[in-house]
Design a protein around this motif. Structure first.
Motif, mmCIF file in Angstrom:
data_model
loop_
_atom_site.group_PDB
_atom_site.id
_atom_site.type_symbol
_atom_site.label_atom_id
_atom_site.label_comp_id
_atom_site.label_asym_id
_atom_site.label_seq_id
_atom_site.Cartn_x
_atom_site.Cartn_y
_atom_site.Cartn_z
ATOM 1 N N LEU A 20 0.822 -1.203 0.000
ATOM 2 C CA LEU A 20 0.000 0.000 0.000
ATOM 3 C C LEU A 20 0.860 1.259 0.000
ATOM 4 C CD1 LEU A 20 -2.730 1.396 0.160
ATOM 5 C CD2 LEU A 20 -2.660 1.111 2.654
ATOM 6 N N ARG A 21 1.913 1.260 0.808
ATOM 7 C CA ARG A 21 2.788 2.442 0.838
ATOM 8 C C ARG A 21 3.465 2.648 -0.512
ATOM 9 N NH1 ARG A 21 4.037 4.467 5.940
ATOM 10 N NH2 ARG A 21 3.234 3.235 7.690
ATOM 11 N N PHE A 22 3.782 1.565 -1.208
ATOM 12 C CA PHE A 22 4.383 1.707 -2.533
ATOM 13 C C PHE A 22 3.390 2.312 -3.518
ATOM 14 C CE2 PHE A 22 5.380 -0.302 -6.721
ATOM 15 C CZ PHE A 22 6.537 0.416 -6.971
ATOM 16 N N LEU A 23 2.118 1.882 -3.448
ATOM 17 C CA LEU A 23 1.093 2.457 -4.316
ATOM 18 C C LEU A 23 0.907 3.943 -4.024
ATOM 19 C CD1 LEU A 23 -1.579 -0.402 -4.255
ATOM 20 C CD2 LEU A 23 -0.090 0.225 -6.164
ATOM 21 N N ILE A 24 0.884 4.294 -2.737
ATOM 22 C CA ILE A 24 0.733 5.706 -2.360
ATOM 23 C C ILE A 24 1.922 6.510 -2.865
ATOM 24 C CG2 ILE A 24 0.627 7.299 -0.401
ATOM 25 C CD1 ILE A 24 -0.903 5.146 1.133
ATOM 26 N N TRP A 25 3.126 5.939 -2.752
ATOM 27 C CA TRP A 25 4.323 6.643 -3.230
ATOM 28 C C TRP A 25 4.241 6.884 -4.732
ATOM 29 C CZ3 TRP A 25 8.111 5.162 -6.725
ATOM 30 C CH2 TRP A 25 9.256 5.975 -6.771
ATOM 31 N N LEU A 26 3.767 5.903 -5.486
ATOM 32 C CA LEU A 26 3.629 6.083 -6.928
ATOM 33 C C LEU A 26 2.638 7.188 -7.252
ATOM 34 C CD1 LEU A 26 3.560 2.452 -8.387
ATOM 35 C CD2 LEU A 26 5.307 4.179 -8.773
ATOM 36 N N GLY A 27 1.467 7.164 -6.573
ATOM 37 C CA GLY A 27 0.469 8.190 -6.836
ATOM 38 C C GLY A 27 0.950 9.574 -6.454
ATOM 39 N N ARG A 28 1.676 9.666 -5.339
ATOM 40 C CA ARG A 28 2.185 10.960 -4.896
ATOM 41 C C ARG A 28 3.252 11.499 -5.844
ATOM 42 N NH1 ARG A 28 3.382 9.476 -0.016
ATOM 43 N NH2 ARG A 28 5.624 9.266 -0.346
ATOM 44 N N GLY A 29 3.928 10.588 -6.536
ATOM 45 C CA GLY A 29 4.980 11.013 -7.447
ATOM 46 C C GLY A 29 4.470 11.610 -8.747
ATOM 47 N N GLN A 30 3.185 11.503 -9.027
ATOM 48 C CA GLN A 30 2.625 12.081 -10.251
ATOM 49 C C GLN A 30 1.320 12.808 -9.931
ATOM 50 O OE1 GLN A 30 2.807 7.987 -11.948
ATOM 51 N NE2 GLN A 30 0.694 8.363 -12.567
ATOM 52 N N LEU A 31 1.391 13.702 -8.950
ATOM 53 C CA LEU A 31 0.205 14.448 -8.531
ATOM 54 C C LEU A 31 -0.330 15.345 -9.642
ATOM 55 C CD1 LEU A 31 1.117 15.486 -4.857
ATOM 56 C CD2 LEU A 31 -0.526 13.758 -5.617
ATOM 57 N N GLY A 32 0.575 15.872 -10.458
ATOM 58 C CA GLY A 32 0.124 16.722 -11.553
ATOM 59 C C GLY A 32 -0.799 15.973 -12.497
ATOM 60 N N GLY A 33 -0.413 14.778 -12.883
ATOM 61 C CA GLY A 33 -1.255 13.969 -13.750
ATOM 62 C C GLY A 33 -2.557 13.570 -13.071
ATOM 63 N N GLN A 34 -2.500 13.303 -11.763
ATOM 64 C CA GLN A 34 -3.716 12.936 -11.035
ATOM 65 C C GLN A 34 -4.701 14.103 -10.995
ATOM 66 O OE1 GLN A 34 -4.535 10.049 -10.062
ATOM 67 N NE2 GLN A 34 -2.667 8.853 -9.884
ATOM 68 N N PHE A 35 -4.214 15.299 -10.762
ATOM 69 C CA PHE A 35 -5.107 16.459 -10.726
ATOM 70 C C PHE A 35 -5.702 16.753 -12.106
ATOM 71 C CE2 PHE A 35 -2.875 17.775 -6.712
ATOM 72 C CZ PHE A 35 -4.011 17.732 -5.921
ATOM 73 N N LYS A 36 -4.920 16.549 -13.163
ATOM 74 C CA LYS A 36 -5.461 16.737 -14.509
ATOM 75 C C LYS A 36 -6.577 15.739 -14.785
ATOM 76 C CE LYS A 36 -1.283 18.570 -16.749
ATOM 77 N NZ LYS A 36 -0.246 18.310 -17.778
ATOM 78 N N ALA A 37 -6.330 14.468 -14.434
ATOM 79 C CA ALA A 37 -7.366 13.463 -14.645
ATOM 80 C C ALA A 37 -8.594 13.754 -13.790
ATOM 81 C CB ALA A 37 -6.808 12.078 -14.309
ATOM 82 N N LEU A 38 -8.399 14.234 -12.564
ATOM 83 C CA LEU A 38 -9.526 14.584 -11.699
ATOM 84 C C LEU A 38 -10.350 15.716 -12.308
ATOM 85 C CD1 LEU A 38 -11.074 14.403 -9.015
ATOM 86 C CD2 LEU A 38 -9.364 15.935 -8.025
ATOM 87 N N ALA A 39 -9.668 16.738 -12.839
ATOM 88 C CA ALA A 39 -10.388 17.879 -13.425
ATOM 89 C C ALA A 39 -11.187 17.453 -14.650
ATOM 90 C CB ALA A 39 -9.395 18.981 -13.799
ATOM 91 N N TRP A 40 -10.564 16.714 -15.545
ATOM 92 C CA TRP A 40 -11.295 16.266 -16.733
ATOM 93 C C TRP A 40 -12.376 15.260 -16.376
ATOM 94 C CZ3 TRP A 40 -11.298 19.109 -20.735
ATOM 95 C CH2 TRP A 40 -10.165 19.813 -21.132
ATOM 96 N N GLY A 41 -12.147 14.470 -15.339
ATOM 97 C CA GLY A 41 -13.193 13.559 -14.887
ATOM 98 C C GLY A 41 -14.406 14.308 -14.362
ATOM 99 N N MET A 42 -14.171 15.398 -13.643
ATOM 100 C CA MET A 42 -15.291 16.211 -13.152
ATOM 101 C C MET A 42 -16.073 16.817 -14.316
ATOM 102 S SD MET A 42 -15.611 16.172 -9.871
ATOM 103 C CE MET A 42 -16.627 17.633 -9.658
#
Length: 620
Positions: A20-42
């Motif tokens: 789980l910590r490894f998955l969180i580390w991966l997600g935290r390492g690409q926050l910019g892409g996550q926020f872009k996907a969140l915005a377009w998803g909204m």
């Protein structure tokens, strides 16, 4: 980060304390892409949920015979359609980018760890598990990372829609606001069991992959001893266990999927039943009922992402756990990494066992336990095996563990007892980082590769052995040919210290004798350590070291140790305990026992070859 920017210059240092910590580390390492996907998803989900309002307005405009209201409703539906198309396109683009980025980062980390550990990796983790992590597991890990942003967008959209329905029509909005959380959390009690079943399936699949990899790698040997059917039976049994586990897991997920359809249907029936009563009482308009009905019906779309995130986590968690286990393996260091890239020189000394290999000499090491020999060879290469905390091997007084990895590998090269030949031409195979002092022709001659060159020349279209293709792992060559070709590759590298683990175990005695002379001549003045029990190699060594119970037990010349050290003689001559007792009894009965002992050893000399070290003429 865009796909065109991959690979990362530095993938970073992962958090491998758990999956789980490894998955969180991966997600935290690409926050910019996550926020872009969140915005377009909204944008996408809100546009989808705006359709019911447009439809409701249109129905009410028809009932009220309002052209203006109908035009406004049409405009709202058109805007929603544009938002659905554009948002879905960009959401897919950003989500796939996140998935590929996470998978690429994981593969980079695995490649870096593999390069850092070298042959030590497969001593600590099964080769099949490494293959499973670097292929199927990275896809599961990337799936979870890219699904997180879609799930968050869906969850926020549901909150917005419920709040909007409460404002738009409180009488029905309250029912929806209460029912939707029940829909989202209704399958929660089933997720732990589904996760456990998914874990079991992935573990069994990983073991089946390991078994398949081991079977394919040893297929030539298995066919030689007629054991391929036994291993194929084991693989069939393992694959059937994977199938049964997958069926059990699929059944549970089918129940979850059915509930995801059933529960929204029940909510929809409740909304329609209650709404019809409100319309009949005149408390709401027919258009408002259509709006709420359509909104509840479309809510099943974002609600599906609750199931998706649960499945993604269930399948990615064991994959992330395996990846974290592999990435947690590190090259043990006795202190801070050194800053000097200079290659040290001098005597090679292992404080843990007391093994000393003087500079410029050929040292042979005899171990009764082949596994212990492999671990010691690994230590000499600067990769201490478990348990950790042992003192580092010293080269010229410098700890190998404290050197930068490149400097340590330039100083000491370890050839494993089962070296791997990568696919490519012979010229590419021998094109390795080297000092330049040893020519490829000289290395091939020393390793007795004449028949290998002939075989490659015959297989080549133009008759040129150097342009002939060596298949992966050298499967087109015999075991002895592969071993000699790997030895030639090591000789070309010409490291400061060359460590060879059983380099002639697959060749005949005549070839072995010539290889012993060729290696000694080519490595003259260079430090060479050979792990072997072959009398032919031992007799060529400047000094021989017997390692017993992970400690140096005796040091001397081959012939001296053969006379004076029973444990050494037992390993080299394959002497059994009964034979030792018989020799000791003969020695006791004959006083000094020299004649009986020499006679038995002379007889054994004729069996194992002249390299044992007692000449028949001397014992006559």
């Amino acid at each position: 980060m865009q796909i065109r920017d991959l690979p990362y210059p530095d993938p970073g240092e992962p958090d491998v304390r758990s999956g789980l910590r490894f998955l969180i580390w991966l997600g935290r390492g690409q926050l910019g892409g996550q926020f872009k996907a969140l915005a377009w998803g909204m944008v996408h989900f809100v546009s989808v949920m705006a359709l019911p309002y447009g439809v409701g307005f249109a129905v009410q405009a028809v009932v009220d015979r309002s052209g203006t209201g109908l035009a406004l409703a049409g405009g709202l539906i058109a805007v929603a359609a544009i938002g659905i198309a554009g948002g879905d396109t960009m959401l897919h683009r950003t989500a796939v980018t996140n998935w590929i980025t996470a998978a690429a980062r994981t593969q980079q980390l695995l490649a870096r760890r593999t390069a850092e550990l070298g042959s030590a990796l497969t001593r600590r983790v099964a080769a099949g598990e490494v293959v499973a992590v670097s292929t199927g597991d990275v896809e599961k890990i990337g799936w979870f990372v890219e699904a997180v942003s879609r799930f968050l967008a869906a969850a926020l959209t549901i909150v917005v829609v419920c709040a909007a329905l409460l404002v738009y029509q409180p009488a029905l909005g309250v029912l929806v606001a209460i029912g939707v959380p029940v829909l989202a959390l209704g399958v929660l009690p089933l997720l732990p069991r589904a996760t456990r079943l998914a874990d079991v399936q992935r573990d069994k699949a990983g073991k089946a992959t390991e078994l398949a990899s081991d079977t394919v790698a040893g297929l030539r040997v298995l066919r030689g001893i007629g054991g391929e059917e036994l291993f194929l039976t084991r693989y069939r049994r393992a694959s059937q266990e994977v199938r049964k586990a997958a069926v059990r897991s699929a059944r549970m997920w089918s129940v979850i999927t059915a509930l995801q359809v059933l529960l929204p249907g029940l909510l929809l029936i409740a909304v329609v039943w209650h709404g019809i009563g409100l319309v009949g009482n005149g408390r709401i308009e027919i258009g408002e009922l259509v709006t709420v009905y359509s909104a509840v019906m479309l809510l099943t779309y974002p609600l599906r992402h609750f199931e998706e995130i649960a499945m993604a986590y269930s399948f990615s968690r064991p994959s992330a756990r395996r990846a974290a286990r592999v990435l947690a393996l590190k090259r043990a260091t006795g202190g801070a990494e050194g800053t000097s890239d200079a290659t040290p020189s001098g005597d090679l000394y292992d404080p843990a066992t007391g093994l000393l290999a003087p500079a410029g000499e050929l040292t042979a090491v005899v171990c009764g336990d082949p596994d212990a020999a492999g671990r010691l060879a690994e230590r000499l290469g600067g990769h201490p095996a478990e348990p950790e905390g042992q003192p580092s091997v010293l080269l010229g007084g410098v700890a190998l563990d404290e050197l930068p990895l490149d400097a340590a590998r330039a100083a000491v090269l370890v050839q494993d007892k089962d070296p791997v030949l990568l696919s490519g031409t012979l010229a590419e195979l021998l094109d390795v980082p080297a000092s330049g002092a040893v020519a490829a022709d000289a290395a091939l001659t020393a390793a007795e590769c004449g028949d290998v060159l002939d075989a490659l020349a015959q297989a080549s279209l133009d008759g040129d052995a150097w342009s002939a293709t060596v298949t992966e792992r050298g499967r087109s060559l015999s075991g002895g040919q592969r071993q000699r070709l790997a030895l030639a590759r090591s000789l070309v590298a010409d490291p400061e210290v060359l460590v060879l683990d059983e380099p002639t175990s697959a060749v005949d005695s005549h070839t072995e004798a010539r290889i012993a002379g060729g290696v000694r001549a080519l490595r003259s003045g260079r430090t060479t350590v050979v792990f072997t029990s072959s009398p032919l190699l031992l007799d060529r060594a400047d000094r021989v070291v017997l390692v017993h119970d992970d400690t140096v037990a005796a040091v001397g010349a081959h012939r001296e140790l053969l006379h004076s050290e029973p444990r050494y003689r037992a390993v080299v001559t394959r002497e059994t305990e009964d034979e030792q007792l018989a020799l000791n009894g003969s020695k006791h009965r004959n006083g000094s026992g020299g004649g009986a002992l020499e006679a038995v050893e002379a007889t054994r000399t004729t069996d194992v070859g002249i390299g044992i070290g007692i000449d028949i003429e001397e014992t006559a």
